[in-house]
Design an enzyme around this catalytic site. Structure first.
Site, PDB file in Angstrom:
ATOM      1  N   SER A  61       4.989  46.319 -85.980  1.00 51.95           N
ATOM      2  CA  SER A  61       5.503  45.624 -84.791  1.00 51.95           C
ATOM      3  C   SER A  61       4.873  44.249 -84.649  1.00 51.95           C
ATOM      4  CB  SER A  61       5.212  46.433 -83.533  1.00 51.95           C
ATOM      5  OG  SER A  61       5.578  47.772 -83.709  1.00 51.95           O
TER       6      SER A  61
HETATM    7  N1  SAH Z   1       3.006  51.707 -84.936  1.00 50.18           N
HETATM    8  C1  SAH Z   1       3.333  51.165 -86.248  1.00 50.18           C
HETATM    9  C2  SAH Z   1       4.759  50.707 -86.396  1.00 50.18           C
HETATM   10  C3  SAH Z   1       5.631  51.846 -86.509  1.00 50.18           C
HETATM   11  S1  SAH Z   1       7.242  51.658 -87.203  1.00 50.18           S
HETATM   12  C4  SAH Z   1       2.376  50.081 -86.682  1.00 50.18           C
HETATM   13  O1  SAH Z   1       1.474  49.719 -85.908  1.00 50.18           O
HETATM   14  O2  SAH Z   1       2.496  49.607 -87.814  1.00 50.18           O
HETATM   15  C5  SAH Z   1       7.814  53.252 -86.718  1.00 50.18           C
HETATM   16  C6  SAH Z   1       7.242  54.399 -87.490  1.00 50.18           C
HETATM   17  O3  SAH Z   1       7.747  55.583 -86.893  1.00 50.18           O
HETATM   18  C7  SAH Z   1       7.687  54.423 -88.953  1.00 50.18           C
HETATM   19  O4  SAH Z   1       6.580  54.404 -89.792  1.00 50.18           O
HETATM   20  C8  SAH Z   1       8.467  55.740 -89.055  1.00 50.18           C
HETATM   21  O5  SAH Z   1       8.269  56.415 -90.288  1.00 50.18           O
HETATM   22  C9  SAH Z   1       7.888  56.543 -87.905  1.00 50.18           C
HETATM   23  N2  SAH Z   1       8.746  57.636 -87.449  1.00 50.18           N
HETATM   24  C10 SAH Z   1      10.083  57.649 -87.243  1.00 50.18           C
HETATM   25  N3  SAH Z   1      10.477  58.863 -86.819  1.00 50.18           N
HETATM   26  C11 SAH Z   1       9.361  59.648 -86.758  1.00 50.18           C
HETATM   27  C12 SAH Z   1       9.110  61.005 -86.397  1.00 50.18           C
HETATM   28  N4  SAH Z   1      10.079  61.825 -86.017  1.00 50.18           N
HETATM   29  N5  SAH Z   1       7.843  61.451 -86.460  1.00 50.18           N
HETATM   30  C13 SAH Z   1       6.831  60.653 -86.866  1.00 50.18           C
HETATM   31  N6  SAH Z   1       7.000  59.362 -87.207  1.00 50.18           N
HETATM   32  C14 SAH Z   1       8.255  58.860 -87.153  1.00 50.18           C
END
Ligand code: SAH
Length: 214
Positions: A61
């Site tokens: 993000s």
């Molecule tokens: N917080 C992160 C950015 C996350 S992007 C950072 O600081 O870099 C969103 C993330 O959510 C992705 O890595 C994706 O794989 C994860 N995601 C999506 N659906 C999910 C689920 N059901 N359970 C766990 N993670 C999930």
């Protein structure tokens, strides 16, 4: 790669312009260099206030959004926090400086492995990272004082609402994945009571069910 004083000033400026004013949040974001969480082609853009690609088709993000979400959580030093969507691990690292304990989950094993390596390297020992479908939360460790979801669901997932302590706060993007979503703050006021505040428009990758292939 280390940051120049000018790069740190630029990030703090972007955070303040976006409305991040909580000194504890600003200090945590000043301490964690985002460059540790970005590899390859985009590493040289780590200090810009933009989202960037990370492996598995996901994104890290934008720092100002990380700051706003962290500020909206109003984390207290004794809090136990759950993050759904570890991604690069950057957001979890910021949370770990503000909370007692952070649990973070991602559906991609390879992202969790890389994030754990960075946590270890930075000496962030109060984070536990799991590979699992975070839409079910982490019942073994519930209830949580704070929950942050960094992928968009159409509605707040029921299991996460159930795992929020009374008085606790959850921040999450809600809405269809291909449109602009709304960042929502949910405060649990009682066994069945929840207050909802719409904070601002955001864009996140979707919350997807099940474990990823990588
Ligand atoms: N917080 C992160 C950015 C996350 S992007 C950072 O600081 O870099 C969103 C993330 O959510 C992705 O890595 C994706 O794989 C994860 N995601 C999506 N659906 C999910 C689920 N059901 N359970 C766990 N993670 C999930």
């Amino acid at each position: 790669m280390t940051r120049s004083a000018e790069q740190v000033m630029q990030i703090l400026y972007a955070l303040r312009s976006a409305g991040v004013t909580d000194p504890r949040v600003l200090h945590a974001m000043e301490r964690i260099d985002r460059a540790h969480f970005i590899r390859g082609l985009f590493a040289n853009r780590a200090h810009e206030d933009v989202p960037l690609p990370i492996p598995c088709g996901q994104t890290i993000s934008q720092p100002s959004v990380v700051g706003l979400m962290t500020q909206a959580l109003a984390i207290q030093p004794r809090d136990k926090v759950l993050e759904v969507g570890t991604g690069s691990g950057y957001q979890a690292a910021i949370l770990s400086l503000l909370a007692r304990r952070v649990y973070t989950m991602d559906r991609f094993r390879s992202l969790v492995t890389s994030a754990r390596e960075v946590f270890e390297r930075l000496g962030l020992h109060n984070i536990t990272a799991f590979t699992a479908d975070g839409s079910h939360g982490l019942p073994d460790q519930a209830p949580f004082d704070r929950i942050l979801v960094t992928a968009a669901a159409e509605d707040p997932p029921g299991p996460l609402l159930a795992q929020l302590r009374i008085g606790g706060i959850m921040v999450l993007p809600v809405g269809q994945s291909d449109t602009v979503q709304t960042l929502l703050r949910v405060t649990r006021t009682g066994e069945k009571g929840f207050d909802y505040d719409e904070l601002r428009p955001v864009r996140f990758v979707p919350l997807v069910e099940g474990i990823g292939p990588e």
